[in-house]
Design an enzyme around this catalytic site. Structure first.
Site, short mmCIF file in Angstrom:
data_model
loop_
_atom_site.label_atom_id
_atom_site.label_comp_id
_atom_site.label_asym_id
_atom_site.label_seq_id
_atom_site.Cartn_x
_atom_site.Cartn_y
_atom_site.Cartn_z
CE LYS A 22 -15.52 23.18 -34.31
NZ LYS A 22 -16.07 22.99 -32.96
CG ASN A 23 -17.29 26.54 -32.83
OD1 ASN A 23 -17.52 25.35 -33.05
ND2 ASN A 23 -16.24 26.95 -32.13
NE ARG A 95 -18.22 19.94 -23.44
CZ ARG A 95 -18.52 19.39 -22.28
NH1 ARG A 95 -18.12 18.17 -22.01
NH2 ARG A 95 -19.21 20.05 -21.38
CB CYS A 119 -14.52 18.22 -22.08
SG CYS A 119 -13.80 19.13 -23.44
NE ARG A 124 -15.96 22.81 -23.47
CZ ARG A 124 -15.88 22.63 -24.78
NH1 ARG A 124 -15.18 21.64 -25.25
NH2 ARG A 124 -16.51 23.41 -25.60
CB ILE A 126 -24.42 22.59 -19.64
CG1 ILE A 126 -25.06 21.38 -18.95
CG2 ILE A 126 -23.48 22.13 -20.74
CD1 ILE A 126 -26.12 20.70 -19.82
CD GLN A 128 -24.14 30.46 -15.48
OE1 GLN A 128 -24.90 31.43 -15.66
NE2 GLN A 128 -23.89 29.97 -14.30
CG ASP A 309 -11.75 27.88 -29.99
OD1 ASP A 309 -11.53 27.19 -28.98
OD2 ASP A 309 -12.89 28.06 -30.45
CB VAL A 331 -11.50 30.64 -22.03
CG1 VAL A 331 -12.89 30.11 -22.38
CG2 VAL A 331 -11.38 32.11 -22.43
NE ARG A 401 -14.98 17.21 -32.37
CZ ARG A 401 -14.68 18.00 -31.35
NH1 ARG A 401 -13.66 17.73 -30.58
NH2 ARG A 401 -15.42 19.05 -31.09
N1 EPU Z 1 -19.03 27.53 -18.48
C1 EPU Z 1 -19.62 27.34 -17.26
N2 EPU Z 1 -20.96 27.03 -17.22
C2 EPU Z 1 -21.71 26.90 -18.34
C3 EPU Z 1 -21.08 27.10 -19.59
C4 EPU Z 1 -19.74 27.42 -19.62
O1 EPU Z 1 -18.98 27.43 -16.22
O2 EPU Z 1 -22.89 26.61 -18.23
C5 EPU Z 1 -17.60 27.87 -18.54
C6 EPU Z 1 -16.79 26.83 -19.30
O3 EPU Z 1 -16.43 25.73 -18.47
C7 EPU Z 1 -15.60 27.62 -19.78
C8 EPU Z 1 -16.22 29.00 -20.05
O4 EPU Z 1 -17.44 29.03 -19.32
O5 EPU Z 1 -14.64 27.73 -18.78
C9 EPU Z 1 -16.52 29.31 -21.51
O6 EPU Z 1 -17.20 28.22 -22.11
P1 EPU Z 1 -18.28 28.39 -23.25
O7 EPU Z 1 -19.59 27.90 -22.74
O8 EPU Z 1 -18.22 29.74 -23.83
O9 EPU Z 1 -17.75 27.33 -24.32
P2 EPU Z 1 -18.66 26.45 -25.26
O10 EPU Z 1 -19.87 27.19 -25.63
O11 EPU Z 1 -18.80 25.09 -24.68
C10 EPU Z 1 -17.63 27.35 -27.49
C11 EPU Z 1 -16.95 26.76 -28.68
C12 EPU Z 1 -15.55 26.31 -28.27
C13 EPU Z 1 -14.79 27.52 -27.75
C14 EPU Z 1 -15.55 28.17 -26.59
C15 EPU Z 1 -14.92 29.43 -26.07
C16 EPU Z 1 -18.82 25.89 -29.94
C17 EPU Z 1 -19.53 24.70 -30.48
N3 EPU Z 1 -17.74 25.64 -29.18
O12 EPU Z 1 -17.71 26.31 -26.51
O13 EPU Z 1 -14.92 25.82 -29.44
O14 EPU Z 1 -13.52 27.13 -27.31
O15 EPU Z 1 -16.89 28.47 -27.02
O16 EPU Z 1 -14.80 30.37 -27.09
O17 EPU Z 1 -19.18 27.01 -30.22
C18 EPU Z 1 -13.46 24.51 -30.71
O18 EPU Z 1 -14.07 24.88 -31.72
O19 EPU Z 1 -12.35 23.91 -30.75
C19 EPU Z 1 -14.03 24.79 -29.38
C20 EPU Z 1 -13.67 24.13 -28.29
#
Ligand code: EPU
Length: 422
Positions: A22-23, A95, A119, A124, A126, A128, A309, A331, A401
Site C-alpha cells: 500500500k505505502n 492523509r 489523526c 502528524r 507536514i 517537513q 506499523d 515514531v 484501508r
Molecule cells: N513528522 C513531522 N513533520 C513532518 C512529517 C512527519 O514532524 O512534516 C513526524 C510525524 O509526526 C511522525 C514522524 O515524523 O512522528 C514520522 O512520520 P512520517 O512522515 O514518516 O509518516 P508518514 O509519511 O505520514 C508513513 C506511512 C505510515 C507509517 C509511517 C512511519 C504512508 C502512506 N504512510 O506515514 O503508515 O506508519 O510512514 O513509518 O507511507 C500505515 O500504513 O498504517 C501507516 C500509518
C-alpha cells in the site's frame, strides 16, 4: 458497516500470499502526475486507500482504473491540463493524499492541497514536506485549511535540504518535486524505508535522475520532463509481517509467500528472539510458533529499525509471553490505542507515555473489540485468532484501508474467520 468475527484457538497451517505494498503503491500512483500520458502501475493492492487516491486523481481530471486484463494493475491517464487540487473531503479520509503536493507543484507550478487535520495515532504535521518544497523555491501559503503552493516562473529549482526528522511521505513529496526541478538537489536525513526506494526506482524508470535510493542522502539531477510510468510495486512488508506474527503465535506453522526477506529483518530478529522458528523456503518465509513466546523488549524506529506499523501486531504475541516485555513507541506519540482493546481480551498491559509494559498471560479470551486505526485492527484480528472463543472486531473500515480481504487470506490457513454485517 462490517465486522470481522473470529473463533480463536484453531491452529493455523499452510501458506498465504502477500499483496503489493500500500505505502509504495500510493506515492507511485501519485507520481503519474509528473508526466502526461498513459501510465501503468502493477501489483497494486485492491484497498480502500488506493480507491481514494483514484477518486482524487479523478477530481483532478485524470482517470485511474484497474486493467481488464490484469486486475492487479492500475492504468492512469494524465491529460495535458489538470485541476491541481486535493479537496478536504478526500484528504480527510486519507492523509497520504498529501503526496500529490510535490508532483503537482513541480509539474503544473501550483497546487492547492487540503491540510490533513487530526489523526488517531499522533499529531502528524507536514511541516517537513512544506520546508523541503520551500527550499526548492515553492511559495507556500496556508489559507482556509489548504496549502497553496506555487513555483515562481512555473518551475522549482534544485537546492540542498536537510530534513529535521525522517519522514516517509515527506521524503517522497520532496524527491518527486526535485525530479522536475531545474538543477541539482541534495536531500539529507531522508527516510530509508523500502517504499521510498521503490518510488525512486519508479521515478528513474520515468526518466528521473536519482542516486542514493534506500540511503539517507538522495542526489537528484532535475530533468525537463518525464515519460509515463510502468512499474511493479514491491510486496507489502507490513502485510507480510502481520502474517509472520500470525505464524509465530503458539501452535501455528505458516509459510508467507512473496515477502522480501531483507525488508523484514528487524521483525524476523524479534520473532526469533521470542522463540519462533523463522526459515527461508522457496518463494517465502516459514514461521513456526513453538510453545509460549519468550518476552523481548522492542523499540520502534525508522527503517531499518523495528517498524511502528508492526508494533501493535507484535504486542499481541508478547501478551502471551512467559514474562514481561517493554515496548517503546518512538515514531508516533499516540499509537497504543489497541492496548485498551487487548485488555478486554485479558491482556495485562500498562502504558506510561511512550512505553507499554506487557506482562504475558497464559491465554486470551475472545470479546467484542473496536478497531481504532489500521494496524491496531490487524492486531485485534491476530489476538482473536489466539484467543479462546469469539472475538468480534468492529469498525473494519480501518482494516480495509490497508489489508486486502484479510479474512479470505487467513481462512485457508484454517482460521475460523468471517466478515459479517455489524
Ligand atoms: N513528522 C513531522 N513533520 C513532518 C512529517 C512527519 O514532524 O512534516 C513526524 C510525524 O509526526 C511522525 C514522524 O515524523 O512522528 C514520522 O512520520 P512520517 O512522515 O514518516 O509518516 P508518514 O509519511 O505520514 C508513513 C506511512 C505510515 C507509517 C509511517 C512511519 C504512508 C502512506 N504512510 O506515514 O503508515 O506508519 O510512514 O513509518 O507511507 C500505515 O500504513 O498504517 C501507516 C500509518
Amino acid at each position: 458497516m462490517d465486522k470481522i468475527v473470529v473463533e480463536g484457538g484453531v491452529p493455523l497451517r499452510g501458506s498465504v500470499d502477500v499483496s503489493g505494498a500500500k505505502n509504495a503503491a500510493l506515492p507511485i500512483v501519485a507520481a503519474a502526475l509528473l508526466a502526461e500520458g498513459d501510465h501503468v502501475v502493477r501489483n497494486v493492492p485492491d484497498l480502500a486507500d488506493v480507491r481514494t487516491l483514484g477518486r482524487l486523481l479523478g477530481h483532478m481530471g485524470c482517470t485511474a482504473e484497474r486493467s481488464a486484463g490484469d486486475r492487479r494493475a492500475v492504468g492512469i491517464r494524465v491529460p495535458r491540463a489538470v485541476t491541481p487540487e486535493a479537496p478536504y473531503e478526500l484528504v480527510k479520509t486519507m492523509r497520504a493524499s498529501v503526496v500529490v503536493l510535490g508532483p503537482l507543484v513541480a509539474r503544473w507550478g501550483r497546487a492547492r492541497v487540503s491540510l490533513p487535520g487530526g489523526c488517531a495515532i499522533g499529531a502528524r504535521p507536514i511541516d517537513q514536506h512544506l520546508k523541503g518544497l520551500a527550499a526548492l523555491g515553492a511559495e507556500i501559503r496556508l489559507e482556509h485549511g489548504y496549502v497553496e503552493a506555487s513555483a515562481p516562473r512555473g518551475r522549482l529549482r534544485g537546492a540542498v535540504f536537510t530534513f529535521d526528522g525522517q519522514t516517509v511521505t515527506g521524503t517522497e513529496n520532496v524527491m518527486m518535486a526535485a525530479a522536475l526541478a531545474e538543477g541539482r538537489t541534495v536531500l539529507r536525513n531522508c527516510a530509508r524505508e523500502p517504499e521510498v526506494a521503490d518510488l525512486a526506482k519508479a521515478l528513474v524508470r520515468m526518466g528521473a535522475r536519482i542516486e542514493g535510493a534506500g540511503t539517507d542522502e538522495l542526489r537528484i539531477e532535475g530533468v525537463q520532463s518525464l515519460r509515463p510510468l510502468d512499474h511493479t510495486v514491491i510486496p507489502d512488508r507490513i502485510e507480510a509481517g502481520t502474517f509472520l506474527v500470525a505464524g509465530a503465535l503458539p501452535g501455528n506453522d505458516v509459510i508467507v509467500r512473496g515477502g522480501v526477506a531483507e525488508h523484514l529483518e528487524a521483525l524476523v530478529e524479534k520473532l526469533r528472539a521470542v522463540g519462533a522458528e523463522v526459515a527461508p523456503v522457496p518463494g517465502g518465509l516459514r514461521v513456526v510458533g513453538d510453545g509460549r513466546p519468550r518476552p523481548v523488549d522492542v523499540r520502534t524506529a525508522p527503517h531499518p529499525g523495528f517498524p511502528t506499523d508492526m508494533q501493535a501486531q507484535l504486542m499481541v504475541l508478547l501478551c502471551l509471553a512467559d514474562g514481561s516485555s517493554k515496548i517503546t513507541e518512538t515514531v508516533f506519540e499516540n499509537r497504543f490505542m489497541h492496548v485498551q482493546e487487548l485488555q478486554r481480551l485479558g491482556a495485562d498491559i500498562a502504558v506510561d507515555g511512550k512505553t507499554a509494559v506487557v506482562k504475558g498471560v497464559p491465554a486470551l479470551s475472545g470479546a467484542p473489540v473496536m478497531a481504532s486505526d489500521l494496524r491496531a485492527s490487524a492486531a485485534l484480528v491476530l489476538a482473536g485468532l489466539a484467543a479462546s472463543g469469539t472475538t468480534e472486531v468492529q469498525r473494519v473500515y480501518h482494516l480495509d484501508r490497508g489489508y486486502e480481504r484479510i479474512e479470505e487470506k487467513l481462512a485457508p490457513l484454517g482460521a475460523r474467520i468471517r466478515r459479517a454485517k455489524a
